[in-house]
Design a protein around this motif. Sequence first.
Motif, short mmCIF file in Angstrom:
data_model
loop_
_atom_site.label_atom_id
_atom_site.label_comp_id
_atom_site.label_asym_id
_atom_site.label_seq_id
_atom_site.Cartn_x
_atom_site.Cartn_y
_atom_site.Cartn_z
N HIS A 132 40.51 41.86 43.36
CA HIS A 132 39.75 40.85 42.62
C HIS A 132 40.54 39.55 42.47
N GLN A 149 44.55 53.30 40.90
CA GLN A 149 43.29 52.67 41.26
C GLN A 149 43.16 51.27 40.66
N TYR A 150 43.56 51.11 39.41
CA TYR A 150 43.42 49.81 38.75
C TYR A 150 44.35 48.77 39.35
N GLU A 205 42.68 47.72 42.65
CA GLU A 205 41.50 46.88 42.43
C GLU A 205 41.87 45.53 41.84
N TYR A 243 29.96 51.99 42.03
CA TYR A 243 31.32 52.16 41.52
C TYR A 243 31.34 52.38 40.01
N HIS A 280 41.06 45.21 34.65
CA HIS A 280 42.05 45.95 35.44
C HIS A 280 43.48 45.58 35.05
N SER A 288 34.25 39.51 39.58
CA SER A 288 35.69 39.63 39.82
C SER A 288 36.49 39.14 38.62
#
Length: 369
Positions: free
Chosen positions: A229, A221-222, A225, A194, A124, A117
Amino acid sequence: MAFRRRNKSYPFFSQEFLIQNHADIVFSLVIFILIGLMFEATAKTAILFIQPQYNVSAPSPEGEVTLYQYGWKDCATILFYFFIAIILHAVVQEYLLDKVNRRLHLSKSKNTKFNESGQLCVFHLVSSVWSLYVLVTEGYLLHPSSLWENYPHVHLRFQVKFFYLTQLAYWLHALPELYFQKVRKEEIPRQLQYICLYLLHIAAAYLLNLSRVGLVLLFLQYVSELGFHIARLFYFTDESHQKMFDLWAISFVFTRMATLTLMFLAVGFGLARAENQGLDLEMGNFNTVLIRMTVLLLVCLTQSWLLWKFIRFQLRRWREFRHEQAARKKAVAKQPLRPLKRDLLGHHENGVLKAENGASPRTKKLKAP
């Protein structure tokens, strides 16, 4: 430049030697490529690894601009930034995550997830800010129809092509990092899933000239995510921090819906109404019914699979919460009632101590010292 503390030495080219010194070995390769720029005989070869290739000049209202296409020479550029990603991964791990791990004293399983993470949180964050900057400067947010108009989008600006090359390099570097970081066997299949999905979708958007749509989808998406995390990092530091998972759940569902809506709008309707229908490899045109349906099917299956995993995760959390609540109620119900302690001499009535027979107890005389 040393990234790892050497507690003991290992034989050259042994497994432990490569794992311990992989960042230093890769750093030496990067320096070797950069030194090649200093000599005229090797400069042309070295520039293939550093700078994106296939640049063409095109007129524009602002003047002559340099645009880029893709080709097989991009593999050399991806390889160079593949090395850069390994070095940056080692820097984040050594100078940030390892220091935090020593303070938290996590178990091996939590330590692996914390490192995962931590690395993905940094990536990310950088990628979401970078993609947002590209979307704003290119004007894709203010003009959504530009995502499918004038397809195929063969010519890319430098920042768009460089973004895609670095994205491919990062997710390719994640494959050997499973070996270098000694990831547990139980975690490898989940991470491979993934990683391969990211590589498949990014490569498809880049090669099929759907870079504009892919850029918006990657940003969504980023951001989603990144929230997950961050929530997991806070959870590992203090397990009482679970409200951030609820915020992530909302953003996750929104991202899935926005992804499906955008794909059907851009590919299902926008490209279907375009005039240049047909397959033309020289022009980079892949606007056929079969390819459009394959792309939509791939995205729909991926989003459905992610939603299915999300629903299972939420149901498991809900069952665990209900089980904890039931266990607490049983523990409270089993606790015996504490008996009231009465004074040995009697009981209190209206603030006065009374004996058991109703008479006032005698006061005990204190002996003089």
